[in-house]
Design a protein around this motif. Sequence first.
Motif, PDB file in Angstrom:
ATOM      1  N   ARG A 128      13.029  18.629  75.244  1.00  0.00           N
ATOM      2  CA  ARG A 128      13.173  17.891  76.431  1.00  0.00           C
ATOM      3  C   ARG A 128      14.675  17.430  76.899  1.00  0.00           C
ATOM      4  O   ARG A 128      14.446  17.058  77.860  1.00  0.00           O
ATOM      5  N   THR A 129      15.380  18.053  76.380  1.00  0.00           N
ATOM      6  CA  THR A 129      16.799  17.305  76.330  1.00  0.00           C
ATOM      7  C   THR A 129      17.915  18.319  77.022  1.00  0.00           C
ATOM      8  O   THR A 129      18.871  17.955  76.968  1.00  0.00           O
ATOM      9  N   THR A 159      13.345  11.348  94.434  1.00  0.00           N
ATOM     10  CA  THR A 159      12.780  10.157  93.419  1.00  0.00           C
ATOM     11  C   THR A 159      13.043  10.971  92.070  1.00  0.00           C
ATOM     12  O   THR A 159      12.173  10.476  90.881  1.00  0.00           O
ATOM     13  N   MET A 160      13.696  11.841  91.847  1.00  0.00           N
ATOM     14  CA  MET A 160      14.002  12.628  90.441  1.00  0.00           C
ATOM     15  C   MET A 160      14.687  11.693  89.552  1.00  0.00           C
ATOM     16  O   MET A 160      15.602  10.635  90.059  1.00  0.00           O
ATOM     17  N   CYS A 161      14.881  11.906  88.244  1.00  0.00           N
ATOM     18  CA  CYS A 161      15.680  11.322  87.314  1.00  0.00           C
ATOM     19  C   CYS A 161      16.361  12.589  86.412  1.00  0.00           C
ATOM     20  O   CYS A 161      15.615  13.288  85.792  1.00  0.00           O
ATOM     21  N   SER A 162      17.617  12.890  86.924  1.00  0.00           N
ATOM     22  CA  SER A 162      18.333  13.978  86.148  1.00  0.00           C
ATOM     23  C   SER A 162      18.538  13.797  84.549  1.00  0.00           C
ATOM     24  O   SER A 162      18.602  14.819  83.868  1.00  0.00           O
ATOM     25  N   ALA A 163      18.213  12.624  84.050  1.00  0.00           N
ATOM     26  CA  ALA A 163      18.472  12.166  82.800  1.00  0.00           C
ATOM     27  C   ALA A 163      17.458  12.456  81.869  1.00  0.00           C
ATOM     28  O   ALA A 163      16.121  12.157  82.472  1.00  0.00           O
ATOM     29  N   PHE A 164      17.381  12.585  80.405  1.00  0.00           N
ATOM     30  CA  PHE A 164      16.326  12.187  79.877  1.00  0.00           C
ATOM     31  C   PHE A 164      16.249  10.904  79.291  1.00  0.00           C
ATOM     32  O   PHE A 164      17.385  10.256  78.556  1.00  0.00           O
ATOM     33  N   ARG A 165      15.359  10.303  79.356  1.00  0.00           N
ATOM     34  CA  ARG A 165      15.176   8.625  78.941  1.00  0.00           C
ATOM     35  C   ARG A 165      14.150   8.636  77.949  1.00  0.00           C
ATOM     36  O   ARG A 165      13.093   9.144  78.088  1.00  0.00           O
ATOM     37  N   THR A 166      14.472   8.080  77.019  1.00  0.00           N
ATOM     38  CA  THR A 166      13.533   7.767  75.913  1.00  0.00           C
ATOM     39  C   THR A 166      12.618   6.714  76.353  1.00  0.00           C
ATOM     40  O   THR A 166      11.437   6.772  76.082  1.00  0.00           O
ATOM     41  N   PRO A 176      19.605   8.641  75.755  1.00  0.00           N
ATOM     42  CA  PRO A 176      20.695   8.970  74.811  1.00  0.00           C
ATOM     43  C   PRO A 176      21.437  10.200  75.250  1.00  0.00           C
ATOM     44  O   PRO A 176      21.077  10.956  75.904  1.00  0.00           O
ATOM     45  N   TRP A 177      22.682  10.365  74.468  1.00  0.00           N
ATOM     46  CA  TRP A 177      23.503  11.508  74.817  1.00  0.00           C
ATOM     47  C   TRP A 177      22.709  12.909  74.429  1.00  0.00           C
ATOM     48  O   TRP A 177      22.374  12.884  72.948  1.00  0.00           O
ATOM     49  N   CYS A 178      22.762  13.915  75.229  1.00  0.00           N
ATOM     50  CA  CYS A 178      22.154  15.064  74.954  1.00  0.00           C
ATOM     51  C   CYS A 178      22.749  16.026  76.005  1.00  0.00           C
ATOM     52  O   CYS A 178      23.295  15.621  76.881  1.00  0.00           O
ATOM     53  N   PRO A 179      22.330  17.341  76.049  1.00  0.00           N
ATOM     54  CA  PRO A 179      22.812  18.168  76.859  1.00  0.00           C
ATOM     55  C   PRO A 179      22.363  18.039  78.305  1.00  0.00           C
ATOM     56  O   PRO A 179      23.402  18.007  79.188  1.00  0.00           O
ATOM     57  N   ARG A 180      21.307  17.531  78.686  1.00  0.00           N
ATOM     58  CA  ARG A 180      21.081  17.029  80.081  1.00  0.00           C
ATOM     59  C   ARG A 180      21.744  16.089  80.366  1.00  0.00           C
ATOM     60  O   ARG A 180      22.155  16.091  81.538  1.00  0.00           O
TER      61      ARG A 180
END
Length: 432
Positions: free
Chosen positions: A254-255, A264-271, A378-382
């Motif tokens: 997922r990351t 309306t997008m979110c480019s980040a992965f949010r837990t 959190p910090w991840c590739p995405r």
Amino acid sequence: MSDQRARPSARLPALPHWEQTPADLPGAIRQIKTALRARIAVSGRTVEEVFAVVEQKVRAEVGEITAARERGEAIWPVIDYADIEAGTVPAAARAWLRRRGCVVVRGHFGREQALRWDRDIVDYVESNRFFENYRGPGDDFFGSVGSKPEIYPIYWSPAQMQARQSDRMARVQAFLNGQWRHESGGVAWFDPGRDSLYPDRIRRRPPGTDSAGLGSHLDPGSLDLWMTEDYQEAFRHLFDGTVERYDPWDAAHRTAGPQYPGTTMCSAFRTFQGWTALSDMAHDQGVLHTVPIPGAMAYLMLRPLLADVPDDDMCGVTVNQVFPASQKWHALPLEALTGIPDVRAGDSVWWHCDMIHSVAPVRNQRGWGNVMYIPAAPWCPRNQRYAASVREAFRTGSSPTDFPAEHYERAWANRFQPGGLNETGRSGLGLR
């Protein structure tokens, strides 16, 4: 469950995937639905059998929640910040958080600190003549709430940045990230102890407001959830005959992958999505509601594959719009929609990134309804990729690229400056 149901019974066919938005959306929808149905069939189960497993679990959870609500029992878990800081959150509270996928953190910040931030934001926008220059909603979604404005397209106030990079915020984010399975198969999917400081807006809703609220929806993505290779892997257990193994807390795959672009997008992965209260708010004054069933995402992902849904329709999900949850297709989980309890300024509210949520309408609101949107990302590739554009937006005072290009703060001299970054802030922006 038997071993036969725990793993695919045959070699599964590869799925078509589109790493960019398909040019022919109806055609791509028909193609992916055909392929997903065929893949489930090869596992030895039908789509209806797989969906029935999920539906049974969701129905049991809905029944438990609605019965507890009728008895007047609390649905939302509540955890004291002091226990998070001391590492003394009871095991039962952790289990309840994972069961419900949402939590209120009491006393995350001191009440006076939160009220001071609220006043500081008012001073910040008024000193820069924001209201005289406000051009109206920059996106169709939040524009629907009806107030003028309710969502302020402001990102770089000292108050917001102080909260984002504070030790207290970092501790809560790390605690929430730790509820996820962030390592598997020899891969560290994200760093639970490092946040990416995802910048978002503020909401200020004054007393007496009439607000239309926000309809039930989700924010993890849109058609990319079915159509991109990484998400197909993330939701693999829903489509390979091993639906019992689906875990909404597993971050695998997922990351790193893409998301189809849109306003309306979110480019980040949010837990977790989240906000911090800047005012006291009663539970019946147009507040956040969620369907507190993290596993309901499986219901939403499989529902379009049933025979009653048109072949070129994903239950209303399309690009450049939020993922809708509707009575037409998702009536069962929506029965569990439950609002937050009363909160005080300084409390924070969090919900799993895949959860259905809405904001209730309100007429003649009593008291203020003010929040800063700060998630756990959190910090991840995405998120590392997105941080590059965030750094540029921070440097120039621009609106971040996930949001409408309004750029009110570019000429505001009193916005938060790079010299005010602490170690957490530099880390979250990828400056170390």
